[in-house]
Enzyme design. Structure first.
Site, PDB file in Angstrom:
ATOM      1  N   ASP A  37      -5.291   2.983  17.251  1.00 45.70           N
ATOM      2  CA  ASP A  37      -5.803   4.472  17.184  1.00 45.70           C
ATOM      3  C   ASP A  37      -5.025   5.214  16.761  1.00 45.70           C
ATOM      4  OD1 ASP A  37      -4.805   4.997  19.710  1.00 45.70           O
ATOM      5  OD2 ASP A  37      -6.099   5.585  20.467  1.00 45.70           O
ATOM      6  N   GLY A 122      -6.472   6.438  37.068  1.00 46.65           N
ATOM      7  CA  GLY A 122      -4.912   5.911  36.860  1.00 46.65           C
ATOM      8  C   GLY A 122      -5.283   4.127  36.338  1.00 46.65           C
ATOM      9  N   GLY A 124      -6.690   2.953  33.863  1.00 48.98           N
ATOM     10  CA  GLY A 124      -6.248   2.959  32.817  1.00 48.98           C
ATOM     11  C   GLY A 124      -7.969   2.902  31.638  1.00 48.98           C
ATOM     12  N   LEU A 125      -9.208   2.855  32.892  1.00 40.60           N
ATOM     13  CA  LEU A 125     -10.500   3.027  32.257  1.00 40.60           C
ATOM     14  C   LEU A 125     -10.631   4.404  31.627  1.00 40.60           C
ATOM     15  CD1 LEU A 125     -11.417   0.232  35.268  1.00 40.60           C
ATOM     16  CD2 LEU A 125     -11.367   0.080  32.495  1.00 40.60           C
ATOM     17  N   SER A 126      -9.468   5.526  31.611  1.00 36.66           N
ATOM     18  CA  SER A 126      -9.649   6.709  31.227  1.00 36.66           C
ATOM     19  C   SER A 126     -10.714   7.734  32.172  1.00 36.66           C
ATOM     20  CB  SER A 126     -10.225   6.419  29.475  1.00 36.66           C
ATOM     21  OG  SER A 126      -9.708   7.348  29.165  1.00 36.66           O
ATOM     22  N   SER A 127     -10.555   7.524  32.689  1.00 36.75           N
ATOM     23  CA  SER A 127     -10.860   9.324  34.395  1.00 36.75           C
ATOM     24  C   SER A 127     -10.904  10.438  33.634  1.00 36.75           C
ATOM     25  CB  SER A 127     -10.748   8.890  35.014  1.00 36.75           C
ATOM     26  OG  SER A 127      -9.141   8.647  35.838  1.00 36.75           O
ATOM     27  N   GLU A 160      -6.211  16.959  26.177  1.00 38.14           N
ATOM     28  CA  GLU A 160      -4.954  16.763  26.772  1.00 38.14           C
ATOM     29  C   GLU A 160      -4.084  15.964  26.330  1.00 38.14           C
ATOM     30  OE1 GLU A 160      -6.670  12.977  28.304  1.00 38.14           O
ATOM     31  OE2 GLU A 160      -4.845  11.935  29.070  1.00 38.14           O
ATOM     32  N   ASP A 172     -10.112   7.364  23.711  1.00 36.26           N
ATOM     33  CA  ASP A 172     -10.870   7.794  24.620  1.00 36.26           C
ATOM     34  C   ASP A 172     -11.529   8.892  25.131  1.00 36.26           C
ATOM     35  OD1 ASP A 172      -9.158   5.765  25.317  1.00 36.26           O
ATOM     36  OD2 ASP A 172      -7.780   7.510  27.035  1.00 36.26           O
TER      37      ASP A 172
HETATM   38  P1  ADP Z   1      -6.781   7.650  33.479  1.00 32.62           P
HETATM   39  O1  ADP Z   1      -6.551   6.334  32.724  1.00 32.62           O
HETATM   40  O2  ADP Z   1      -7.621   7.634  34.808  1.00 32.62           O
HETATM   41  O3  ADP Z   1      -7.052   8.276  32.508  1.00 32.62           O
HETATM   42  P2  ADP Z   1      -5.100   9.865  33.707  1.00 32.62           P
HETATM   43  O4  ADP Z   1      -3.250   9.532  34.839  1.00 32.62           O
HETATM   44  O5  ADP Z   1      -4.940   9.382  32.857  1.00 32.62           O
HETATM   45  O6  ADP Z   1      -5.931   8.143  34.534  1.00 32.62           O
HETATM   46  O7  ADP Z   1      -6.114  10.701  34.712  1.00 32.62           O
HETATM   47  C1  ADP Z   1      -6.290  10.932  35.692  1.00 32.62           C
HETATM   48  C2  ADP Z   1      -6.464  12.451  36.509  1.00 32.62           C
HETATM   49  O8  ADP Z   1      -7.809  12.976  36.325  1.00 32.62           O
HETATM   50  C3  ADP Z   1      -6.005  12.167  37.673  1.00 32.62           C
HETATM   51  O9  ADP Z   1      -5.048  12.571  38.502  1.00 32.62           O
HETATM   52  C4  ADP Z   1      -6.766  13.467  38.250  1.00 32.62           C
HETATM   53  O10 ADP Z   1      -5.837  14.602  37.718  1.00 32.62           O
HETATM   54  C5  ADP Z   1      -8.033  13.115  36.437  1.00 32.62           C
HETATM   55  N1  ADP Z   1      -9.858  12.734  36.946  1.00 32.62           N
HETATM   56  C6  ADP Z   1      -9.877  11.495  37.054  1.00 32.62           C
HETATM   57  N2  ADP Z   1     -11.243  11.982  36.954  1.00 32.62           N
HETATM   58  C7  ADP Z   1     -11.297  12.590  38.367  1.00 32.62           C
HETATM   59  C8  ADP Z   1     -12.481  13.193  39.262  1.00 32.62           C
HETATM   60  N3  ADP Z   1     -13.287  12.762  39.593  1.00 32.62           N
HETATM   61  N4  ADP Z   1     -12.495  14.318  40.307  1.00 32.62           N
HETATM   62  C9  ADP Z   1     -11.188  14.898  40.168  1.00 32.62           C
HETATM   63  N5  ADP Z   1      -9.701  14.456  39.051  1.00 32.62           N
HETATM   64  C10 ADP Z   1      -9.858  13.373  38.627  1.00 32.62           C
HETATM   65 MG    MG Z   2      -6.459   9.083  31.157  1.00 33.70          MG
END
Ligand code: ADP
Ligand code: MG
Length: 380
Positions: A37, A122, A124-127, A160, A172
Site C-alpha cells: 500500500d 492489537g 492486526g485486524l485493525s480495530s 492515525e 485499513d
Molecule cells: P489494531 O491492530 O487492532 O488496529 P492498534 O494498536 O492499531 O491495534 O489499535 C488499538 C487501539 O485502538 C486500542 O488500544 C484502543 O485505543 C483503540 N480501540 C480499538 N478498538 C476499540 C474499542 N472497541 N473500544 C475502545 N478503543 C478501541
Molecule cells: Mg491499527
C-alpha cells in the site's frame, strides 16, 4: 446479544431513550497484497464480520461525550478545543478524527453515545481503523455532511498518522470505509479506485491469530518503507508500483542484495495481487490459494517480516487437506495469518490447526471463521 443490541441497550440505560443513530465500521483481513500500500500498489482485503459500533444522539453544544464499554471509561471533549494526546488512549482516536475533519473544513456537531467493538485489539485486524471510521460515520450522522468513502478513509488515515503518530498506509481505513458484503476489494492505493470480486463459492476465509504480538515493529516498518523508497529512487520512479516484474528482473542486479530482496517482494506481490483478482473472477480457489502461499514465502524470505509463530501457523494450515493456501497477513512480526479453505471443511480445519499449532509452538491461537461484510454504515 448482538453488539447492535448491546450498544442500544446501554444507550437506553445511560440516556433514557432510544439512540438517534447506530453506526458500525468493520475490521479487516488482507487476503493478498502485503506491504504494497505504501508503494502505491495493490491490496486485496475484505472487511470482516467484526466491527466497532456507536449508538448515539446529537448534542446541542459542540461537545462529544463517549462511553467505552470495552474500556469501561467515560470521556468528554470540546470540538472547539481539542486536547492533543499525551499518552494515547482510546478517546484520542475519536479526537483525532474530529481534528482532521475540522481541518478539512467539515462543520461538526457534538454528540453523545456508547462505543463498543468486537475486533480483537492489537492483533492486526485493525480495530483502530474500525474505531476511526465508526467515529467519522457518527459525525456524518449528526452533522449532515456528505459521506464519501475514499475521502473519509484518507481523513482517518491522516488522523492515525498525524494525531496518533502511527505510520500506516491507506489500506485499513479504505477497506473499513468501502468493504462490500461477501466480496473482497481490490484497492489501487494510488488512485483509490476499488473493484470488488466475490470470494470463490464453497470457500471460507479463516483468520489464524498466532497469539503472539508484534513488539517494536515501528522501527522495522519504517526501515522497510525506506528500503522501498530507496529502490524506487534508484530506478527514477515515484514508487515501486511503477516497475513490472520483467523490467525489475532485468535491472535487479543494480541494487545491493538487501534492497533487491525488499524490492523484489513488492514488485512480485503487486503482480500476485492482480493475478489473485483474475483467479477470483473465475472462482479459481486453487489458484488463489497458490498465490497466497507464494506471497507468504516472499514476505518470509525477501521482505523478512514473518516470525517463527507466523511460519508455524501457516505451515500447519497449508498441511491441512481443506486448505487452498495460507499466509501471514498485516504488517507481520506476529499477529495473524489468513487461510482460504473449503467451506464444508472449515470447522474441522479449525480444530486440527489449533491442535497442530499448540503442539508445534506451545502458543495459544485464536481461530475465526469469518465472512466479508459491508463497510462503514448506519445500522438504524
Ligand atoms: P489494531 O491492530 O487492532 O488496529 P492498534 O494498536 O492499531 O491495534 O489499535 C488499538 C487501539 O485502538 C486500542 O488500544 C484502543 O485505543 C483503540 N480501540 C480499538 N478498538 C476499540 C474499542 N472497541 N473500544 C475502545 N478503543 C478501541
Ligand atoms: Mg491499527
Amino acid at each position: 446479544m448482538s453488539l447492535l443490541e448491546t450498544v442500544k441497550q446501554r444507550f437506553r440505560d445511560e440516556f433514557g431513550e432510544d439512540p438517534a443513530f447506530i453506526v458500525r465500521a468493520p475490521g479487516r483481513v488482507n487476503l493478498i497484497g502485503e506491504h504494497t500500500d505504501y508503494n502505491d500498489g495493490f491490496v486485496f482485503p475484505m472487511a470482516i464480520d467484526r466491527a466497532a459500533w456507536i449508538a448515539l444522539r446529537p448534542r446541542e453544544d459542540k461537545r462529544v461525550l463517549a462511553l467505552s464499554l470495552d474500556m469501561e471509561d467515560r470521556r468528554e471533549f470540546a470540538l472547539d478545543d481539542l486536547p492533543r494526546p499525551a499518552e494515547v488512549a482510546w478517546i484520542d482516536y475519536l479526537i483525532g478524527v474530529a481534528w482532521v475533519l475540522q481541518e478539512r473544513g467539515y462543520a461538526l456537531r457534538g454528540w453523545e453515545g456508547v462505543v463498543s467493538g468486537d475486533v480483537p485489539i492489537g492483533s492486526g485486524l485493525s480495530s483502530s481503523a474500525a474505531l476511526e471510521l465508526v467515529t467519522a460515520r457518527a459525525f456524518h450522522c449528526v452533522s449532515g455532511f456528505e459521506w464519501n468513502a475514499a475521502a473519509m478513509a484518507l481523513a482517518c488515515q491522516r488522523a492515525e498518522n498525524e494525531w496518533l503518530g502511527v505510520k500506516c498506509g491507506i489500506m485499513d481505513q479504505m477497506i473499513s470505509a468501502a468493504g462490500v458484503e461477501d466480496r473482497a476489494l481490490l484497492i489501487d492505493c494510488r488512485s483509490l479506485e476499488t473493484t470488488s470480486a466475490p470470494l470463490p463459492a464453497g470457500t471460507a476465509v479463516i483468520i489464524l491469530d498466532t497469539g503472539t504480538r508484534r513488539g517494536l515493529v515501528d522501527s522495522k516498518y519504517n526501515e522497510r518503507r525506506e528500503q522501498c523508497e530507496a529502490a524506487a529512487r534508484h530506478f527514477g520512479l515515484t514508487a515501486l508500483r511503477d516497475i513490472n516484474v520483467p523490467t525489475f528482473e532485468r535491472r535487479a542486479s543494480e541494487l545491493d542484495p538487501l534492497t533487491r530482496r525488499r524490492a523484489r517482494h513488492v514488485v512480485t506481490e503487486n503482480e500476485r495481487t492482480l493475478r489473485a483478482r483474475d483467479a477470483m473472477n473465475v472462482a479459481d480457489a486453487a489458484a488463489l490459494g497458490q498465490l497466497m502461499i507464494e506471497s507468504h514465502i516472499s514476505l518470509r524470505d525477501d521482505f523478512e517480516v514473518s516470525s517463527p509463530a507466523l511460519d508455524a501457523i501457516v505451515n500447519c494450515a497449508n498441511a491441512d487437506e481443506s486448505c487452498f493456501g495460507a499466509r501471514m497477513t498485516g504488517a507481520g512480526f506476529g499477529g495473524c495469518a489468513v487461510a482460504l479453505v473449503r467451506a464444508e471443511g472449515a470447522p474441522g480445519f479449525v480444530e486440527r490447526v489449533r491442535k497442530r499449532y499448540i503442539a508445534a509452538t506451545g502458543n495459544q491461537p485464536a481461530l475465526y471463521i469469518t465472512r466479508a461484510s459491508q463497510g462503514a454504515g448506519q445500522a438504524t
